[in-house]
Design an enzyme around this catalytic site. Structure first.
Site, PDB file in Angstrom:
ATOM      1  N   SER A  50       1.164  -1.154   0.356  1.00 49.35           N
ATOM      2  CA  SER A  50       0.343  -0.408   0.223  1.00 49.35           C
ATOM      3  C   SER A  50       0.994   1.635   0.274  1.00 49.35           C
ATOM      4  O   SER A  50       2.154   1.119   1.156  1.00 49.35           O
ATOM      5  CB  SER A  50      -1.275  -0.144   1.294  1.00 49.35           C
ATOM      6  OG  SER A  50      -1.834   1.239   0.879  1.00 49.35           O
ATOM      7  N   GLU A  51       0.471   1.740  -0.512  1.00 52.93           N
ATOM      8  CA  GLU A  51       1.827   3.295  -0.825  1.00 52.93           C
ATOM      9  C   GLU A  51       1.998   3.848   0.152  1.00 52.93           C
ATOM     10  O   GLU A  51       2.382   5.010   0.236  1.00 52.93           O
ATOM     11  CB  GLU A  51       1.282   3.984  -2.523  1.00 52.93           C
ATOM     12  CG  GLU A  51       0.303   4.463  -2.211  1.00 52.93           C
ATOM     13  CD  GLU A  51      -1.158   3.875  -3.721  1.00 52.93           C
ATOM     14  OE1 GLU A  51      -0.915   2.441  -2.933  1.00 52.93           O
ATOM     15  OE2 GLU A  51      -1.773   4.427  -3.915  1.00 52.93           O
ATOM     16  N   ASN A  52       1.339   4.546   1.052  1.00 52.85           N
ATOM     17  CA  ASN A  52       1.022   5.102   2.331  1.00 52.85           C
ATOM     18  C   ASN A  52       1.863   4.210   3.406  1.00 52.85           C
ATOM     19  O   ASN A  52       1.891   4.459   4.629  1.00 52.85           O
ATOM     20  CB  ASN A  52      -0.049   5.446   3.546  1.00 52.85           C
ATOM     21  CG  ASN A  52      -1.095   4.068   3.556  1.00 52.85           C
ATOM     22  OD1 ASN A  52      -1.131   3.192   2.443  1.00 52.85           O
ATOM     23  ND2 ASN A  52      -1.434   3.722   4.369  1.00 52.85           N
ATOM     24  N   SER A  92       8.679   3.973   0.220  1.00 54.08           N
ATOM     25  CA  SER A  92       6.977   3.071  -0.784  1.00 54.08           C
ATOM     26  C   SER A  92       7.743   3.592  -1.816  1.00 54.08           C
ATOM     27  O   SER A  92       7.085   2.705  -3.228  1.00 54.08           O
ATOM     28  CB  SER A  92       5.574   3.994   0.205  1.00 54.08           C
ATOM     29  OG  SER A  92       5.090   2.982  -0.405  1.00 54.08           O
TER      30      SER A  92
END
Lengths: 214, 232, 214, 232
Positions: A50-52, A92
């Protein structure tokens, strides 16, 4: 007209999940893509990014086990798979841009036969828009699959010769999953891999602007 | 003795000037320095350039708008750089009315531009955004068969950070997914201000587990702010 | 000739240490600079950075407390101050290049009156040399102090109008500590701040190629 | 099931080709993947480009030369990129005799070029090296009143890493100053091979403390190698 039942959101998500091999690192975009994880069998080990700043995103937890500090990129509370890790946004997107992800699954407004993707804005109005992580994911993942309704609600085609909306990235999409079909993006254009039961190739072509190949 | 703790919000906000570029961490409400944003509203600086990942989120019926949204609605922000400004959000409406400048950029480019500022890298090439509206007015060249565009570092006069635990040197750790933009924003600010849920004595944070070394941090305010709001 | 006793390595290190204020973040280069830390009084809190990924480097430990996994950039076993932290090389040089250090103290072969520094090679022979972290430190730290013998063993001057050795970085040095004097690098050139007892300004000038200013 | 552990050195080294670019972590002997280097000597690949921070250290009288030095002395390295090649070292002598190409670059640029490769950044501007021999043949431009040079990403076909503990997903933590180049090298290799002192079950490494997430790692070999050699 033949009898056919277009796939709904869940059906499309399940269809995508079928094709994800074990061992892949996968990012799921907002919307239908987020649903894909629920359809990957637990025994098939797929690592979700997840990009967070998460690798090893797990399913939504039971209400009493929710962790308010653990959300996915769609801002839903999620869990963490054992072996999961947290990192910052620079790392990320190093993972994303550095081509370490095997796959990202994105929603789309339009896909062109050369692989161009449009999924962040419907006009070129300056100063607003929802790019989020989509442009990075589209250029960064080894495979970019788009999942979307085959046409707009008004019946306008979304698989086009050329996108009319602003691009997310040129020539990035490798496969499209729609409510009606699965199509690879090849050198010559869209190649139909799979059509839902009851719909013919010609009927699919009639709902598609771009030329379809068998 | 080095002691980066400040005792009041006024002390934390001291010296932020009109026209400042303010970097704000957080992904939605998780990891967002909400108390510091309230402090900034109170402090009064205006004509701000605000750099924040999601500056224009949807209104949520019945919910109090976020501090960020109120800062924008108060007209204190002249320019917002963000990966996400919905046309229907308060920020989006100000942009469309010509009352605020909006610049929407890719999330990874946003993170990397801030990291570059902190790392003394004035510019870098990236494939992200090449061949799109984002590339307009930017130099491009091809590397390994892919078009890449030149992006510049994005530093701030001020950086607002939320940490889980901090010590008097300004060493920081973060809780779970609240890490997100915080370490990046921390390194990119000329004046980095932190709100922290917990404080500890020097030496209590294991040296191998410190995520943001205190060298990036100027002021730390202890704000046990509680959990992030539930997602709407 | 007047009576004077040039500072030795320890004397030079101690002289540098006098001028480092509490609260500064400081990187110490290989050689004499490494000795500086020993002369900063314990009650003055200075945070030492080592480019191999440490902030809060402490003094050499007692033999029985040595940690083989904890060395400084000179490959000497060191200790860690409470509050110290470890990070990787990319982060370490982000700290350096990003101008977060208040000071680095470097050894030098030559310093020019415009602040040019030469400290990594004595000729331009391609393919060998000892750059290490010096070029990054020289451009990155807010203050760059050089500590070195005032002249070479053969009596050749090291404070020059222009460096003859390959540069580490142009216009980077802000102050020089030698065995004979302390000099600031100002717009007009070397400005003498301090001379060891028993040596006159004229005698110092005689050992210096560049013009000295009072 | 994902299992990145390999059971033998031969399996760890499988497929490394002649002509490969090999990135090697470590700062001196601390954090150096010495067992893997021995494995590479044994494996036989030649014409290597070796990227390592200190490739040309002094001979130490009476001490066994390091594996790296033996690899070089065996003539297996055609090019070395390093921040430190002493003229009197074995590598330095080979360079001066025209038997190996040597490229000496700043340590921070070395780290940033590898990080860039791992992060998908093909090139970046840096002030380091501007106005020096390092700038020769490189583009330069001025940012904020300082000259900066354009440096390109430096990725490897193979990356050799030493970790303290690893799990089957390839998640890594490092001990103290042995972290150094390891996380950077790990992200920059197309095939990243790790020797680890300790192994643990999945989930034993706390998610907030993992330094290198397993996505960067391809193979992990358990080698309880003991402490680094004392410094000469």
């Amino acid at each position: 007209m033949s009898e056919h039942k277009p796939l709904g959101r869940t059906g499309m998500a399940a269809r995508v999940a079928q094709d994800i091999p074990g061992g892949w690192y996968v990012n799921l975009g907002i919307g239908i893509p987020t649903l894909v994880a629920d359809h990957v069998p637990a025994e098939r080990e797929v690592i979700f990014h997840s990009e967070n700043g998460i690798l090893g995103v797990g399913p939504a937890p039971a209400k009493h086990r929710e962790n308010p500090w653990l959300i996915n990129a769609s801002s839903q509370r999620v869990s963490l798979h054992p072996g999961g890790s947290f990192f910052d946004h620079a790392m990320s997107f190093a993972i994303v841009r550095g081509q370490h992800l095997d796959l990202c699954v994105l929603g789309g407004f339009q896909v062109a036969e050369n692989g161009d993707l449009a999924n962040w804005a419907q006009s070129a109005e300056a100063g607003t828009g929802q790019i989020g992580g989509a442009m990075d994911l589209a250029v960064g993942a080894k495979q970019v699959w788009v999942v979307m309704e085959h046409t707009t609600k008004g019946g306008e085609p979304r698989l086009l010769q050329r996108c009319s909306y602003p691009l997310t990235a040129p020539r990035c999409v490798t496969r499209v999953y729609t409510s009606l079909a699965v199509l690879d993006v090849a050198e010559r254009g869209f190649v139909v891999r799979d059509i839902i039961a009851g719909l013919s190739f010609e009927e699919l072509q009639a709902r598609t602007e771009a030329k379809l190949h068998r | 003795m080095i002691d980066k703790f400040v005792r009041s919000m006024a002390e934390a906000m001291a010296g932020i000037k009109d026209g400042a570029t303010v970097l704000v961490a957080g992904f939605g409400d998780v990891g967002a320095p909400n108390a510091l944003i309230e402090g900034l509203i109170e402090q009064g600086a205006t004509d701000l350039t605000l750099v924040v990942n999601s500056g224009g989120r949807n209104r949520v019926a019945g919910a109090e708008p976020s501090g960020l949204t109120r800062l924008v609605a108060l007209g204190r922000v002249k320019k917002m750089i963000s990966s996400f400004i919905r046309a229907q959000s308060i920020a989006g409406e100000l942009v469309r009315a010509g009352k605020m400048e909006g610049v929407v950029i890719p999330q990874g480019t946003l993170a990397e531009r801030m990291r570059a500022a902190g790392a003394g890298i004035p510019a870098f090439y990236t494939p992200t955004g090449a061949g799109t509206l984002v590339a307009e007015g930017k130099e491009s060249r091809w590397y390994n068969g892919r078009e890449c565009i030149l992006e510049e570092a994005l530093g701030g006069d001020v950086a607002l950070v939320e940490a889980w635990t901090a010590d008097r040197w300004g060493n920081l750790v973060f809780r779970d997914a609240s890490r997100n933009f915080n370490p990046v924003v921390a390194m990119a600010g000329a004046l980095t201000i932190v709100q922290t849920h917990h404080v500890c004595d020097l030496g209590q944070l294991p040296a191998n587990e410190i995520v943001t070394p205190g060298i990036f941090v100027d002021r730390v305010l202890h704000v046990p702010a509680g959990d992030p709001r539930p997602v709407a």
